[in-house]
Enzyme design. Structure first.
Site, mmCIF file in Angstrom:
data_model
loop_
_atom_site.group_PDB
_atom_site.id
_atom_site.type_symbol
_atom_site.label_atom_id
_atom_site.label_comp_id
_atom_site.label_asym_id
_atom_site.label_seq_id
_atom_site.Cartn_x
_atom_site.Cartn_y
_atom_site.Cartn_z
ATOM 1 N N CYS A 52 76.635 -16.168 -20.135
ATOM 2 C CA CYS A 52 77.597 -16.635 -19.117
ATOM 3 C C CYS A 52 76.850 -17.227 -17.930
ATOM 4 O O CYS A 52 76.013 -16.566 -17.318
ATOM 5 C CB CYS A 52 78.483 -15.471 -18.660
ATOM 6 N N CYS A 55 77.374 -14.999 -14.587
ATOM 7 C CA CYS A 55 76.901 -13.620 -14.420
ATOM 8 C C CYS A 55 75.625 -13.587 -13.564
ATOM 9 O O CYS A 55 74.837 -14.534 -13.573
ATOM 10 C CB CYS A 55 76.623 -12.991 -15.795
ATOM 11 N N HIS A 120 81.587 -9.389 -15.521
ATOM 12 C CA HIS A 120 82.088 -10.458 -16.382
ATOM 13 C C HIS A 120 83.502 -10.186 -16.895
ATOM 14 O O HIS A 120 84.266 -11.107 -17.170
ATOM 15 C CB HIS A 120 81.121 -10.593 -17.568
ATOM 16 N N ASN A 178 91.805 -21.372 -11.738
ATOM 17 C CA ASN A 178 92.389 -21.574 -13.062
ATOM 18 C C ASN A 178 92.014 -20.364 -13.883
ATOM 19 O O ASN A 178 90.837 -20.105 -14.095
ATOM 20 C CB ASN A 178 91.829 -22.829 -13.750
ATOM 21 N N SER A 186 87.314 -22.388 -18.922
ATOM 22 C CA SER A 186 86.468 -22.225 -20.093
ATOM 23 C C SER A 186 85.569 -20.996 -19.984
ATOM 24 O O SER A 186 84.787 -20.718 -20.878
ATOM 25 C CB SER A 186 85.632 -23.479 -20.328
ATOM 26 N N HIS A 189 84.708 -15.172 -16.885
ATOM 27 C CA HIS A 189 84.126 -14.517 -15.715
ATOM 28 C C HIS A 189 85.020 -14.834 -14.520
ATOM 29 O O HIS A 189 85.318 -15.994 -14.254
ATOM 30 C CB HIS A 189 82.693 -15.020 -15.483
ATOM 31 N N HIS A 191 86.471 -16.154 -11.460
ATOM 32 C CA HIS A 191 85.987 -17.130 -10.477
ATOM 33 C C HIS A 191 87.086 -18.099 -10.078
ATOM 34 O O HIS A 191 88.066 -18.283 -10.794
ATOM 35 C CB HIS A 191 84.792 -17.912 -11.040
ATOM 36 N N GLN A 193 87.712 -21.927 -7.502
ATOM 37 C CA GLN A 193 87.048 -23.135 -7.055
ATOM 38 C C GLN A 193 87.542 -23.534 -5.671
ATOM 39 O O GLN A 193 88.623 -23.125 -5.243
ATOM 40 C CB GLN A 193 87.333 -24.283 -8.019
ATOM 41 N N LYS A 338 105.743 -22.456 -21.889
ATOM 42 C CA LYS A 338 106.685 -23.509 -21.547
ATOM 43 C C LYS A 338 105.917 -24.821 -21.496
ATOM 44 O O LYS A 338 104.860 -24.901 -20.863
ATOM 45 C CB LYS A 338 107.301 -23.214 -20.183
ATOM 46 N N LEU A 340 105.815 -28.565 -20.183
ATOM 47 C CA LEU A 340 106.412 -29.548 -19.275
ATOM 48 C C LEU A 340 106.013 -30.900 -19.826
ATOM 49 O O LEU A 340 104.913 -31.388 -19.571
ATOM 50 C CB LEU A 340 105.922 -29.338 -17.849
ATOM 51 N N VAL A 341 106.879 -31.466 -20.643
ATOM 52 C CA VAL A 341 106.513 -32.665 -21.406
ATOM 53 C C VAL A 341 107.529 -33.785 -21.208
ATOM 54 O O VAL A 341 107.813 -34.154 -20.073
ATOM 55 C CB VAL A 341 106.282 -32.292 -22.885
HETATM 56 O O1 LIG Z 1 113.672 -30.033 -26.744
HETATM 57 P P1 LIG Z 1 112.535 -29.344 -27.466
HETATM 58 O O2 LIG Z 1 111.789 -30.280 -28.364
HETATM 59 O O3 LIG Z 1 112.961 -28.062 -28.140
HETATM 60 O O4 LIG Z 1 111.536 -28.875 -26.315
HETATM 61 C C1 LIG Z 1 110.477 -29.631 -25.789
HETATM 62 O O5 LIG Z 1 110.950 -30.722 -24.983
HETATM 63 C C2 LIG Z 1 111.720 -30.394 -23.837
HETATM 64 C C3 LIG Z 1 112.032 -31.663 -23.077
HETATM 65 O O6 LIG Z 1 110.868 -32.322 -22.628
HETATM 66 C C4 LIG Z 1 110.978 -29.370 -22.963
HETATM 67 O O7 LIG Z 1 111.843 -28.919 -21.948
HETATM 68 C C5 LIG Z 1 110.482 -28.176 -23.776
HETATM 69 O O8 LIG Z 1 109.689 -27.345 -22.955
HETATM 70 C C6 LIG Z 1 109.650 -28.679 -24.957
HETATM 71 O O9 LIG Z 1 109.201 -27.600 -25.740
HETATM 72 O O1 LIG Z 2 86.587 -27.556 -13.121
HETATM 73 P P1 LIG Z 2 86.745 -27.070 -14.522
HETATM 74 O O2 LIG Z 2 87.053 -25.603 -14.595
HETATM 75 O O3 LIG Z 2 85.620 -27.488 -15.425
HETATM 76 O O4 LIG Z 2 88.028 -27.839 -15.090
HETATM 77 C C1 LIG Z 2 89.363 -27.421 -15.002
HETATM 78 O O5 LIG Z 2 89.874 -27.500 -13.679
HETATM 79 C C2 LIG Z 2 89.897 -28.795 -13.086
HETATM 80 C C3 LIG Z 2 90.546 -28.696 -11.723
HETATM 81 O O6 LIG Z 2 91.880 -28.246 -11.790
HETATM 82 C C4 LIG Z 2 90.627 -29.814 -13.983
HETATM 83 O O7 LIG Z 2 90.450 -31.101 -13.471
HETATM 84 C C5 LIG Z 2 90.094 -29.762 -15.419
HETATM 85 O O8 LIG Z 2 90.890 -30.593 -16.237
HETATM 86 C C6 LIG Z 2 90.143 -28.320 -15.930
HETATM 87 O O9 LIG Z 2 89.658 -28.259 -17.246
#
Ligand SMILES: O=P(O)(O)O[C@H]1O[C@H](CO)[C@@H](O)[C@H](O)[C@H]1O
Ligand SMILES: O=P(O)(O)O[C@H]1O[C@H](CO)[C@@H](O)[C@H](O)[C@H]1O
Lengths: 375, 375
Positions: A52, A55, A120, A178, A186, A189, A191, A193, A338, A340-341
């Site tokens: 790590c 560490c 760790h 994160n 990734s 440990h 931490h 930022q 969940k 968010l797509v």
């Molecule tokens: O409608 P689905 O395919 O079940 O669900 C997917 O699309 C939705 C709309 O973007 C989202 O709210 C859901 O979180 C996602 O899993």
């Molecule tokens: O900085 P890390 O831990 O390598 O990276 C992580 O946090 C960052 C800040 O939110 C993001 O931009 C990266 O996509 C995520 O993988």
């Protein structure tokens, strides 16, 4: 009451902090889930992992060796997203509409990593409250040392902090964590930022704008009014002490999103009293323990601290009210998140349970102990 | 040139369509990735899957049986996020600040699912262009049949569409597709969704506001000016024909985000000529093929169509310019995605490669054929 109707119907809720709306569809969790499953994070990690890079005593990516730190440890991110020195950017002159449609501006800054503990295998949910206080003190020292020297809260960085303050004055400091593979982390440990930059980023800038406007119109602080109101309403409160409240905000997007809000209208970390620091440590400890207990897993989330900009318009600083956001992706279990797509990205954030339902579940879980059955 | 400097330094870029900024850190892809890996989507699916609730002739969740459809097939989502009928919500009177800080409004609407093809194992990248045209025609018919009867573009829904138009006039229709497990899609059968609602959701509402403002200030359409500018600049263009341009927008957040913009300033799908429909089908086909070829995988993305609201202020309709957004999560390979987490959620969206670098890579890939090596 409003609770009963909104538990049943699709509705939008307004987020006065961002000035934006979200869609709530409370009945939607009934649908079966056949999609992607998360892998719950590793069950048993060693206290020390020789591979790590966080560490104590280990070698980092770029070749530095970590000291044998007893509490927290700060270093400059080996893969910083922003840098102290770089070329300037000047928008090229052109006869076309580039200056309107292809706008860019250079950003300088500095990125730090903060190890929360030499162990760790701990997370904020495992670290005793007394050991969360030093983390809050480290965040505070980092923030205070990046203030303009003329600020009443400026502090010379203590030698233990082990950092060189940038020569340039930056405008904003974003402290965040994160946690968990599902949140792009990734290394387990413990931490967080800190990214500090020229210019105020979008989210804090939106919040500041709305808080300033609220103060102008209503003569009071938006988050001060909000935290007071929620304490009287009770149903969105997750944890409470004399100094801080944790709650599922009325306008939460993520299923178990919470905010920790200071009950006194302080603008930034250095203004907290010793007692308030302890109050904050306690609430962080309770919230993270409840999270772990919710799905009996090492609960992933992103956490961020919003406070006053380091520099710039003094009116901006005055409008700020110290608070933390926790955004966790899990919805139904340790493996079902969940997403968010499509609709969320193209149209509007959408959530499937109400914040009141989320708060009730979190309230009913232990915040004293983490249930270790499946961890 | 600007290309060389911005390829090297951290900078912010402005998105005039949303009125917001993003952070670009071009050097950041150099960091090693030890975090979560995606599972690339299944390699070989059958043409027909008896357990798929979208395949022709199969039973759906709620008990309906799908017809033996030859091209597209539309039905009402069995787990709709919004509904045609529900209780009303009236903000309760209160002596406190609830009316400011706890605002909600009911949302009614209707959600549809559109199967793109009877074949279980195809994606938009596999479906021949001639078979993408019927999908565009279905989107168009769905939109046109939900317009006010007084609109010049209103169409009675054809019997083949198999839908009953809601009794109420809704304001906005969001057409989108979630593709791939990484984008929360739980069924690989090619399909998209349509959510139509009272009220205009946040994202299109922001875009409309900015497009109106641009038109007022500059006397021209924002996206018309933008697509023309990008065609002369060339370096962000991914695919182009007489009717549509696909490009990596200057302000892209996701690594390989693209937009498909109509070259003529049309407000909505029903205004497209037959030739333009074919032009759009071709560009969709090219972009999705290039995506699959990029990491030799079944490339996940969310896609959304932005066009004029169904109803409301006629000035809103006039400001709209038909376009599609594709937001794909992958960054480096079929298994390594970009996480928009801590900094992105708390401060500002951040990307690791420039849109010009992304466009160049996509441009250099075949858009005629999908490389089937690893698929
Ligand atoms: O409608 P689905 O395919 O079940 O669900 C997917 O699309 C939705 C709309 O973007 C989202 O709210 C859901 O979180 C996602 O899993
Ligand atoms: O900085 P890390 O831990 O390598 O990276 C992580 O946090 C960052 C800040 O939110 C993001 O931009 C990266 O996509 C995520 O993988």
């Amino acid at each position: 009451s409003d609770r009963e109707v909104l538990d049943d119907i699709s509705h939008r809720r307004y987020n006065p902090l961002r000035g934006s709306w979200i869609l709530v569809s409370p009945h939607r969790t009934k649908r079966p889930w056949q999609g992607q499953k998360e892998t719950p994070s590793k069950t048993s990690l060693p206290v020390f992992d020789s591979s790590c890079y966080l560490c104590p005593g280990n070698l980092r990516a770029v070749g530095d060796t970590n000291p044998a730190y007893p509490e927290t440890f700060v270093f400059v991110n080996d893969y910083s997203a922003v840098k102290e020195d770089q070329q300037d950017y000047v928008q090229p002159e052109s006869g076309d509409k580039s200056s309107l449609l292809l706008q860019a501006a250079g950003v300088r800054g500095k990125c730090y990593v903060i190890c929360f503990s030499p162990s760790h295998n701990l997370t904020l949910a495992d670290i005793p409250t007394e050991m969360i206080v030093p983390i809050i003190k480290t965040w505070t020292a980092l923030y205070a040392s990046h203030l303009p020297k003329s600020s009443p809260y400026y502090q010379v960085p203590a030698a233990e902090l082990g950092i060189t303050v940038p020569g340039d004055q930056y405008t904003y400091m974003q402290i965040f964590e994160n946690k968990g593979a599902a949140m792009g982390c990734s290394n387990p440990h413990p931490h967080g930022q800190v990214w500090t930059t020229t210019g105020i980023p979008e989210e804090p800038s939106l919040e500041i704008q709305n808080m300033k406007e609220y103060k102008r119109k209503h003569g009071a602080g938006l988050l001060k009014d909000y935290v007071d109101l929620e304490i009287t309403k009770e149903k969105r409160i997750v944890a409470l002490n004399d100094h801080f409240a944790a709650l599922c905000p009325w306008w939460a997007i993520w299923p178990f999103e919470t905010m920790i809000i200071c009950r006194r209208e302080v603008h930034s970390l250095p203004e907290l009293t010793e007692e308030e620091q302890i109050g904050l440590a306690k609430v962080i400890s309770i919230v993270t323990k409840k999270y772990d207990n919710l799905f009996e897993t090492n609960f992933p989330y992103s956490m961020g601290i919003h406070q006053a900009p380091l520099d710039g318009d003094p009116e901006d600083r005055k409008a700020c009210h110290l608070h933390l956001h926790f955004v966790p992706p899990l919805l139904r279990s340790a493996t079902v998140r969940k997403f968010l797509v499509g609709y969320e990205l193209m149209a509007e954030p959408q959530r499937d349970i109400t914040p009141e339902q989320a708060a009730e579940r979190l309230r009913n879980l232990s915040g004293d102990e983490v249930y270790r059955g499946n961890l």
